[in-house]
Structure formats: C-alpha cells, structure tokens
Design a protein around this motif. Sequence first.
Motif, PDB file in Angstrom:
ATOM      1  N   VAL A 197      -6.947  11.308  36.248  1.00  0.00           N
ATOM      2  CA  VAL A 197      -6.110  12.607  36.677  1.00  0.00           C
ATOM      3  C   VAL A 197      -5.165  11.452  37.369  1.00  0.00           C
ATOM      4  N   ALA A 198      -5.923  10.781  37.571  1.00  0.00           N
ATOM      5  CA  ALA A 198      -4.743   9.745  39.178  1.00  0.00           C
ATOM      6  C   ALA A 198      -3.401   9.331  37.800  1.00  0.00           C
ATOM      7  N   GLU A 199      -4.557   8.579  37.039  1.00  0.00           N
ATOM      8  CA  GLU A 199      -3.199   7.897  35.650  1.00  0.00           C
ATOM      9  C   GLU A 199      -2.085   8.182  35.363  1.00  0.00           C
ATOM     10  N   ARG A 200      -2.508  10.073  34.443  1.00  0.00           N
ATOM     11  CA  ARG A 200      -1.599  10.763  34.127  1.00  0.00           C
ATOM     12  C   ARG A 200      -0.519  10.937  34.893  1.00  0.00           C
ATOM     13  N   ALA A 201      -0.810  11.329  36.417  1.00  0.00           N
ATOM     14  CA  ALA A 201      -0.158  12.175  37.409  1.00  0.00           C
ATOM     15  C   ALA A 201       0.903  10.743  37.880  1.00  0.00           C
ATOM     16  N   GLY A 202       0.393   9.654  37.778  1.00  0.00           N
ATOM     17  CA  GLY A 202       1.332   8.764  38.540  1.00  0.00           C
ATOM     18  C   GLY A 202       2.097   8.176  37.330  1.00  0.00           C
TER      19      GLY A 202
ATOM     20  N   THR B  57       2.813  10.743  35.170  1.00  0.00           N
ATOM     21  CA  THR B  57       4.101  11.403  34.656  1.00  0.00           C
ATOM     22  C   THR B  57       5.716  11.038  35.599  1.00  0.00           C
ATOM     23  N   GLY B  58       4.849  10.780  37.225  1.00  0.00           N
ATOM     24  CA  GLY B  58       6.142  10.271  37.674  1.00  0.00           C
ATOM     25  C   GLY B  58       7.057   9.678  37.440  1.00  0.00           C
ATOM     26  N   VAL B  59       6.615   8.333  37.268  1.00  0.00           N
ATOM     27  CA  VAL B  59       7.422   7.514  36.493  1.00  0.00           C
ATOM     28  C   VAL B  59       8.018   7.380  35.723  1.00  0.00           C
ATOM     29  N   GLN B  60       7.665   8.412  34.826  1.00  0.00           N
ATOM     30  CA  GLN B  60       8.437   8.469  33.945  1.00  0.00           C
ATOM     31  C   GLN B  60       9.524   9.644  33.271  1.00  0.00           C
ATOM     32  N   ALA B  61       8.939  11.165  35.000  1.00  0.00           N
ATOM     33  CA  ALA B  61      10.519  11.855  35.260  1.00  0.00           C
ATOM     34  C   ALA B  61      11.302  10.858  36.574  1.00  0.00           C
TER      35      ALA B  61
ATOM     36  N   LEU C  35      10.297  11.905  28.181  1.00  0.00           N
ATOM     37  CA  LEU C  35       9.551  12.325  26.688  1.00  0.00           C
ATOM     38  C   LEU C  35       9.286  10.913  26.452  1.00  0.00           C
ATOM     39  N   VAL C  36      10.663  10.336  26.217  1.00  0.00           N
ATOM     40  CA  VAL C  36      10.079   9.490  25.115  1.00  0.00           C
ATOM     41  C   VAL C  36       9.610   7.915  25.940  1.00  0.00           C
ATOM     42  N   LEU C  37       9.846   7.804  26.656  1.00  0.00           N
ATOM     43  CA  LEU C  37       8.784   6.772  27.552  1.00  0.00           C
ATOM     44  C   LEU C  37       8.497   7.417  28.171  1.00  0.00           C
TER      45      LEU C  37
ATOM     46  N   ALA D 216       6.662   6.503  24.229  1.00  0.00           N
ATOM     47  CA  ALA D 216       6.665   4.875  24.538  1.00  0.00           C
ATOM     48  C   ALA D 216       4.938   3.641  24.605  1.00  0.00           C
ATOM     49  N   LYS D 217       5.488   4.771  26.102  1.00  0.00           N
ATOM     50  CA  LYS D 217       3.671   4.046  26.688  1.00  0.00           C
ATOM     51  C   LYS D 217       2.547   4.092  26.399  1.00  0.00           C
ATOM     52  N   SER D 218       2.706   5.766  25.926  1.00  0.00           N
ATOM     53  CA  SER D 218       1.357   5.513  25.026  1.00  0.00           C
ATOM     54  C   SER D 218       1.198   4.867  24.145  1.00  0.00           C
ATOM     55  N   TRP D 219       2.322   4.393  23.129  1.00  0.00           N
ATOM     56  CA  TRP D 219       2.161   3.762  21.684  1.00  0.00           C
ATOM     57  C   TRP D 219       1.759   2.361  22.486  1.00  0.00           C
ATOM     58  N   VAL D 220       2.751   1.912  23.609  1.00  0.00           N
ATOM     59  CA  VAL D 220       1.670   0.494  23.945  1.00  0.00           C
ATOM     60  C   VAL D 220       0.392   0.298  24.339  1.00  0.00           C
TER      61      VAL D 220
END
Length: 80
Positions: A9-14, A16-20, A42-44, A47-51
Amino acid sequence: MRNRLPLDVAERAGWTGVQAALGILITELADISLWWAAPAALVLGSAKSWVAGRLGRKGTGSTLPESADPATPPNITFPA
C-alpha cells in the motif's frame, strides 16, 4: 508469515503521489492546461510499471523486492 500488505500500500501510494506531482510539474513547465496532468501521470505510471517489470520483481509492476512483495507466494522462490 508477516503481513506484506502495508508495504504494498505504501509503495502504491508513494508512486501515485510522485506521478501526480510530476504530471503537474510537466503541465506547468510546458505551460499547458492543468487538465493534461492526469494523462501525463497515466503515461508516467505505465512507464514506471514497464520498467519495474523488467528491473524489479519479475512479472509485476512492483518495485518492492521479492521478499516484501505480496504477489510472491510464501516459500516459493523464482529464478532471477
């Protein structure tokens, strides 16, 4: 077995905040409407998930190590 959900949860929230924040920064620097921040984020995120799927935990978009990733079944290790 310890609960790995809080780390996930912390990873996903973190991320998401960075991407926003980066989406907003991109629209500010490009001097375009703030409405473009969501597609930029959304693009970021994609890209993060792909990497992460290639450099992090194989087969997932997680950047958590295998030992902390909830997607890893207990007592099973995957080849690197």
